[in-house]
Design a protein around this motif. Structure first.
Motif, PDB file in Angstrom:
ATOM      1  N   GLN A  54      60.825  -7.188  39.556  1.00 43.87           N
ATOM      2  CA  GLN A  54      59.520  -6.771  40.060  1.00 43.87           C
ATOM      3  C   GLN A  54      58.418  -7.159  39.080  1.00 43.87           C
ATOM      4  OE1 GLN A  54      58.582  -5.407  42.987  1.00 43.87           O
ATOM      5  NE2 GLN A  54      56.443  -5.364  42.283  1.00 43.87           N
ATOM      6  N   LEU A  55      58.633  -6.903  37.799  1.00 50.31           N
ATOM      7  CA  LEU A  55      57.643  -7.236  36.773  1.00 50.31           C
ATOM      8  C   LEU A  55      57.481  -8.747  36.639  1.00 50.31           C
ATOM      9  CD1 LEU A  55      58.703  -4.527  34.192  1.00 50.31           C
ATOM     10  CD2 LEU A  55      56.419  -4.727  35.208  1.00 50.31           C
ATOM     11  N   ALA A  56      58.602  -9.484  36.711  1.00 51.67           N
ATOM     12  CA  ALA A  56      58.523 -10.942  36.629  1.00 51.67           C
ATOM     13  C   ALA A  56      57.708 -11.500  37.792  1.00 51.67           C
ATOM     14  CB  ALA A  56      59.924 -11.548  36.619  1.00 51.67           C
ATOM     15  N   GLY A  57      57.860 -10.892  38.984  1.00 53.29           N
ATOM     16  CA  GLY A  57      57.061 -11.309  40.127  1.00 53.29           C
ATOM     17  C   GLY A  57      55.575 -11.090  39.892  1.00 53.29           C
ATOM     18  N   GLU A  58      55.239  -9.987  39.251  1.00 55.60           N
ATOM     19  CA  GLU A  58      53.829  -9.722  38.935  1.00 55.60           C
ATOM     20  C   GLU A  58      53.298 -10.731  37.920  1.00 55.60           C
ATOM     21  OE1 GLU A  58      52.719  -5.578  38.263  1.00 55.60           O
ATOM     22  OE2 GLU A  58      54.614  -4.968  39.185  1.00 55.60           O
ATOM     23  N   ILE A  59      54.151 -11.164  36.989  1.00 54.94           N
ATOM     24  CA  ILE A  59      53.736 -12.207  36.043  1.00 54.94           C
ATOM     25  C   ILE A  59      53.476 -13.514  36.797  1.00 54.94           C
ATOM     26  CG2 ILE A  59      54.529 -13.663  34.126  1.00 54.94           C
ATOM     27  CD1 ILE A  59      55.986 -11.161  33.034  1.00 54.94           C
ATOM     28  N   MET A  60      54.383 -13.858  37.717  1.00 53.02           N
ATOM     29  CA  MET A  60      54.171 -15.063  38.532  1.00 53.02           C
ATOM     30  C   MET A  60      52.822 -14.995  39.254  1.00 53.02           C
ATOM     31  SD  MET A  60      56.575 -17.456  38.544  1.00 53.02           S
ATOM     32  CE  MET A  60      58.303 -17.706  38.123  1.00 53.02           C
ATOM     33  N   GLU A  61      52.539 -13.850  39.845  1.00 49.42           N
ATOM     34  CA  GLU A  61      51.286 -13.700  40.592  1.00 49.42           C
ATOM     35  C   GLU A  61      50.075 -13.780  39.669  1.00 49.42           C
ATOM     36  OE1 GLU A  61      52.165 -10.030  42.551  1.00 49.42           O
ATOM     37  OE2 GLU A  61      53.782 -10.992  43.721  1.00 49.42           O
ATOM     38  N   ALA A  62      50.192 -13.224  38.468  1.00 48.33           N
ATOM     39  CA  ALA A  62      49.083 -13.311  37.511  1.00 48.33           C
ATOM     40  C   ALA A  62      48.810 -14.759  37.112  1.00 48.33           C
ATOM     41  CB  ALA A  62      49.397 -12.471  36.270  1.00 48.33           C
ATOM     42  N   LEU A  63      49.859 -15.598  37.161  1.00 43.18           N
ATOM     43  CA  LEU A  63      49.711 -17.025  36.838  1.00 43.18           C
ATOM     44  C   LEU A  63      49.434 -17.857  38.089  1.00 43.18           C
ATOM     45  CD1 LEU A  63      52.616 -17.338  34.236  1.00 43.18           C
ATOM     46  CD2 LEU A  63      50.162 -17.408  33.745  1.00 43.18           C
ATOM     47  N   GLN A  64      49.246 -17.181  39.228  1.00 42.57           N
ATOM     48  CA  GLN A  64      48.976 -17.824  40.521  1.00 42.57           C
ATOM     49  C   GLN A  64      50.123 -18.733  40.962  1.00 42.57           C
ATOM     50  OE1 GLN A  64      44.964 -19.431  39.423  1.00 42.57           O
ATOM     51  NE2 GLN A  64      44.267 -18.167  41.147  1.00 42.57           N
ATOM     52  N   CYS A  65      51.328 -18.369  40.562  1.00 42.18           N
ATOM     53  CA  CYS A  65      52.520 -19.116  40.964  1.00 42.18           C
ATOM     54  C   CYS A  65      53.142 -18.458  42.195  1.00 42.18           C
ATOM     55  CB  CYS A  65      53.549 -19.142  39.833  1.00 42.18           C
ATOM     56  SG  CYS A  65      53.005 -20.058  38.369  1.00 42.18           S
ATOM     57  N   THR A  66      53.757 -19.259  43.037  1.00 46.26           N
ATOM     58  CA  THR A  66      54.435 -18.752  44.231  1.00 46.26           C
ATOM     59  C   THR A  66      55.941 -18.833  44.029  1.00 46.26           C
ATOM     60  OG1 THR A  66      54.302 -20.950  45.241  1.00 46.26           O
ATOM     61  CG2 THR A  66      52.559 -19.385  45.781  1.00 46.26           C
ATOM     62  N   ILE A  86      49.050 -11.640  29.647  1.00 44.26           N
ATOM     63  CA  ILE A  86      48.637 -12.753  30.521  1.00 44.26           C
ATOM     64  C   ILE A  86      47.382 -12.375  31.302  1.00 44.26           C
ATOM     65  CG2 ILE A  86      49.337 -14.056  32.575  1.00 44.26           C
ATOM     66  CD1 ILE A  86      52.208 -14.052  31.316  1.00 44.26           C
ATOM     67  N   LYS A  87      47.316 -11.132  31.748  1.00 41.57           N
ATOM     68  CA  LYS A  87      46.088 -10.685  32.431  1.00 41.57           C
ATOM     69  C   LYS A  87      44.889 -10.756  31.490  1.00 41.57           C
ATOM     70  CE  LYS A  87      48.103  -7.517  35.861  1.00 41.57           C
ATOM     71  NZ  LYS A  87      48.289  -6.085  36.232  1.00 41.57           N
ATOM     72  N   GLU A  88      45.095 -10.371  30.246  1.00 41.78           N
ATOM     73  CA  GLU A  88      44.010 -10.438  29.241  1.00 41.78           C
ATOM     74  C   GLU A  88      43.606 -11.888  28.989  1.00 41.78           C
ATOM     75  OE1 GLU A  88      41.162  -8.732  26.998  1.00 41.78           O
ATOM     76  OE2 GLU A  88      42.639  -7.630  28.183  1.00 41.78           O
ATOM     77  N   MET A  89      44.598 -12.778  28.924  1.00 44.86           N
ATOM     78  CA  MET A  89      44.313 -14.211  28.753  1.00 44.86           C
ATOM     79  C   MET A  89      43.453 -14.725  29.917  1.00 44.86           C
ATOM     80  SD  MET A  89      47.067 -17.376  28.887  1.00 44.86           S
ATOM     81  CE  MET A  89      47.207 -17.255  30.680  1.00 44.86           C
ATOM     82  N   ASN A  90      43.783 -14.295  31.132  1.00 45.84           N
ATOM     83  CA  ASN A  90      43.015 -14.729  32.300  1.00 45.84           C
ATOM     84  C   ASN A  90      41.561 -14.245  32.240  1.00 45.84           C
ATOM     85  OD1 ASN A  90      45.240 -15.996  33.376  1.00 45.84           O
ATOM     86  ND2 ASN A  90      45.812 -14.289  34.719  1.00 45.84           N
ATOM     87  N   LYS A  91      41.365 -13.045  31.695  1.00 47.43           N
ATOM     88  CA  LYS A  91      39.992 -12.515  31.576  1.00 47.43           C
ATOM     89  C   LYS A  91      39.154 -13.327  30.602  1.00 47.43           C
ATOM     90  CE  LYS A  91      41.068  -7.646  32.289  1.00 47.43           C
ATOM     91  NZ  LYS A  91      41.184  -6.360  31.589  1.00 47.43           N
ATOM     92  N   ASN A  92      39.819 -13.882  29.587  1.00 47.17           N
ATOM     93  CA  ASN A  92      39.116 -14.569  28.495  1.00 47.17           C
ATOM     94  C   ASN A  92      39.021 -16.061  28.714  1.00 47.17           C
ATOM     95  OD1 ASN A  92      38.870 -12.113  27.193  1.00 47.17           O
ATOM     96  ND2 ASN A  92      40.813 -12.354  26.102  1.00 47.17           N
TER      97      ASN A  92
END
Length: 396
Positions: free
Chosen positions: A309-321, A389-395
């Motif tokens: 479940q967490l790995a899926g959220e990482i994929m989504e944060a990276l916009q991966c399908t 990764i979410k923090e990286m996306n913000k910056n």
């Protein structure tokens, strides 16, 4: 200067030409250096289970290691207790009958088996079929041993299954082996009875030996399958299995192969000239591990479900399908169209978020638009990786 001239007299064997150091061997050195610099990298790279084997397995090892008579050389064919345990395991979970005396060969891990099988069946200059994407060792060991690698395509639009029309159209006259790996690594595609039936039919018609690498069938998978369950498969197939993934024993280096008695005997000719039997206490403990019931596997998988479940959220944060039907201990995802290069993405994640994710190109050209996340990481570390990764996306 004299030392430099001395060194210039030496060169590695020609077989190392075109063979590079294993990707993870190199990359994990870089990660170790970053950690030494205090960067605290979270590694989601390799599939090394971080959970322990069953308590009975460890206690058997400790108890048997105290036996003063148990420290000598062991049989090349493995001890009878382990071979019988593997046969019972195959009958219980795969409904496959194996003769423990003639149709099973314990291995010091499946990677060793790739070496032994190639040496036993493939002459220099003959060909082997290797999946693209696929486990890099199929290619690297074939190259080292002088076999010619011919890749066959696995593609997302085909469910990461072999394209049998494409295979039928190929010149297969020099092909000796075909490497398959289901449940598939890196893609997570699951085996089906129909796939195995097609592979056995293909092998018998073409005179090719199928070697199916099957270490992931107990991870997030409701029904383990073996290619040897297909009638007649033993005549033309070899199957590897491993305790590394299914029983949380990667460092123990205990695996096995199963096939017909002739194939096993030919492989033993190679193995017996290269290594020796494993420590007796380890073999007895492995036999105990194979007695695990459904509850033990389910407990293991509950941990993997949470991590998935967490790995899926990482994929989504990276916009991966990704395909939610994947099985095994990795999650395989396609990078977004906006990303020009997978390594550009994984290097950015490594150096900006301090999270190591595997780029799919290391598994072959058909993996060039994909990443792989290992589930062999505690929930809290996966959650931290997600936040980084979410923090990286913000910056950006």
């Amino acid at each position: 200067m004299q030392k430099e001239n001395q060194a210039s007299k030496y060169a590695p064997a020609n077989r190392l030409t075109g063979v590079s150091e294993y990707y993870f061997s190199k990359k994990l050195k870089e990660v170790a250096q970053m950690n030494a610099e205090g960067k605290n990298v979270i590694s989601l790279g390799i599939g090394s289970p971080d959970m322990p084997p069953s308590e009975q397995t460890v206690s058997t090892l400790c108890q048997e290691a105290q036996n003063a008579d148990g420290h000598g050389y062991q049989p090349y064919v493995g001890i009878p207790e382990l071979r019988k345990a593997f046969a019972g395991w195959y009958k219980q979970w795969y409904n496959v009958e194996l003769n423990p005396n003639t149709e099973i060969q314990p291995l010091i891990g499946s990677k060793e088996g790739i070496l032994h099988v190639t040496l036993a069946f493939v002459n220099p200059g003959e060909q082997v079929l290797v999946p693209n994407p696929g486990y890099p060792t199929y290619t690297s060991l074939s190259n080292i041993l002088g076999a010619e690698v011919v890749t066959y395509n696995l593609k997302e639009e085909n469910g990461w299954m072999p394209d049998f029309e494409e295979l039928e159209a190929m010149d297969l006259t020099r092909v000796k082996l075909m490497w398959t790996n289901y449940p598939n690594m890196p893609t997570g595609a699951n085996a089906t009875p129909e796939l195995y039936e097609k592979l056995v039919d293909f092998a018998r018609r073409k005179g090719i030996i199928i070697v199916n690498d099957n270490p992931y069938s107990f991870i997030l998978n409701d029904k383990p399958l073996s290619i040897l369950s297909v009638p007649g498969a033993k005549e033309c197939c070899i199957e590897f299995n491993s305790m590394s993934k299914s029983h949380n024993m990667p460092g123990w280096r205990i695996g096995m192969l199963a096939s017909n008695a002739d194939f096993v005997q030919w492989i033993l000719k190679v193995k017996s000239n290269i290594d020796s039997g494993m420590f007796r206490a380890m073999q007895l403990a492995a036999a105990k591990a194979l007695e695990a019931g459904e509850d033990w596997y389910e407990s293991n998988n509950q941990n993997y479900r949470n991590r998935r479940q967490l790995a899926g959220e990482i994929m989504e944060a990276l916009q991966c399908t990704y395909d939610d039907n994947q099985v095994g201990m990795f999650l395989w995802g396609k990078i977004p169209a906006s990303c020009t290069d997978v390594e550009e993405l994984t290097e950015k994640v490594l150096h900006q978020a301090r999270v190591f994710i595997t780029p799919g190109f290391i598994f072959g050209s058909n993996g060039a638009r994909y990443i792989r996340i290992s589930l062999c990481c505690k929930d809290e570390k996966l959650a931290e990786a997600l936040e980084r990764i979410k923090e990286m996306n913000k910056n950006k």
